[in-house]
Each structure stands twice: as C-alpha cells, then as structure tokens.
Design a protein around this motif. Sequence first.
Motif: not given
Length: 289
Positions: A43-49, A54-55, A84-95, A97-102
Amino acid sequence: MPRDSNPLDLPASGTAPVVPCQSIHHTSDRSRATRLSGASRRRDEALASAAHELKTPLGIIAGYIDLLLSERPGAVNKQQRQILEESWQSCTRLQRFVQSFLTFSALETGNTRMHFESGDLNQCLLEIYDYWLPQLAAKPLGFYFVPGDRLGQFEFDYDKVQHVVSNLLDNALKFTPAGGTVWLTTEPHVWERRCDQKPGVGQERRKGAGLPVNSARVTVADSGPGVEPEYQQEIFDDFVQLPHEGSKGTGLGLAIARRLVQAHRGKIWVDSVPGNGAKFSFLLPFKPF
C-alpha cells in the motif's frame, strides 16, 4: 460403531505427534502479521508511486500558472487573474499533499537521509517566515517572527527543520480564523533528559538552574481554537485529524514533523487550552549524537 474403529484413519494412540494448540495459534498469528505487513508495504509503495507520478505534472501546471500571472505572455484582466490565483492556490495545496505522501513513504521505509551541518537556526527560519508571510497575510492573519538573540550556530538538518516548521505553520493557517495571529519564535533552552539526571537531583537542578544551554526551542503559536486535552498526544500519530470544522488534509503533517524532530534526537509537543489557541514547540539538541 465399534470402539476400535477409526473413521479418520488416525494413527493409533501414543504414536500420533501432538501439536499444542498454542503453537498453532502462534504460527497463525505470525502468518497473519506477515500478510498484513506485506499488504501495508505494498500500500505504501503504491501511494508513493502515485504521488511521484503526480509530482512532475503538478509542477509543470504550477509553473505555467505562475508564468501567466507574471503577464509575460500577455496581459490578463481582473477576472482572469482571480481564476489563475485560485488555480495556483489549489495546485499548491495539492503539491503539499503529494509531498506529504512522498515524505511519509520515505520515513516509513527508512529512505530518509539526514544531513547535519553547522548553521544559523534563525536564518533558516527567516527564510520560512518570508515564504509563508504572503500566504498567512492573504487570509488575513498577523504573522510575527521573534528570533532568539543568544542562539549560536550548531549542527542540524537545514531542510528538515524548515519542513517541520512549514508543517506547523500550515496547521496554524488551517485552524486560525481570519483576523487571528501566528507567532514563530526561537530561544535557547536547557534540556535535561531523564536519562541524564543523577540520583539526588534537587528541585532547583530539575528546573535547569545552573545548567548550560544545550538545545534550541522553536515554537509556533496561534490564536485558533486550541487542542482538546484528549488529542494532545495522538495528534502526532499517522493520519490523525482533529474534529474541527474545515479539518481537511492528509493527517500526516504533524506525524511527519514528529518523526523529523525525533531524527534530530529532539522532542515535540503541544501546549493548549481549548479556546485559547495552541503552542507547538520542539527542541533541537546542540549535540544530537
């Protein structure tokens, strides 16, 4: 049926090997633990992959949004800029999340390497303050950095400490209502571990009187709703989230902070009275090894 009949074709009494029930249960438990451990690892390997995949595209999307906001390709109107600013904020928040999993995956598998170098803790945190100031001000929140003036250089992992403080600031930003205040402070600290104490230590010595400063204390305090006493320990566990309104995220931020602080041979905790904010502190020993 005759008494000497043997419908199961078992060996005669006295010749059959006896397998204790306890041994059977222990074997079953070990087998189950092995299967669960393997499933957890997969599971951990799948999440990391998935997070790794996504990164890169997220980084590209954020780069293009930043380029459009700079207006180098052409001017944008007010409505376009807001989108664009709202999109950037959402993208940063998702980044994040991804970094947290990694990061969590690396910590779980023991693939995190620590790089201890002599550095200036206040300068390290000033960079984090400058990075987070626009994000906290946009809510809006007051944000203040109060560096300790008696902290010399000592060895720590520059990037990992910034990661810890970023997670604590992200937590403060999430829970502190608009108009609130967040403080980032550093100070020298006398940390006398229990294992270092000698028999017969007096009350004054336990308070640190006359002992040399041997660590730095970093604190992120906020004026949010605080943390209930029953959550002040488990809040640092994996995937734990407080039941506050707007509590959205991976539940890994504080767990990662705890592990990175422990990798410095430090400690992290929270002081809080519900309704009066929270104060997250961690200690970094001057000599971690």
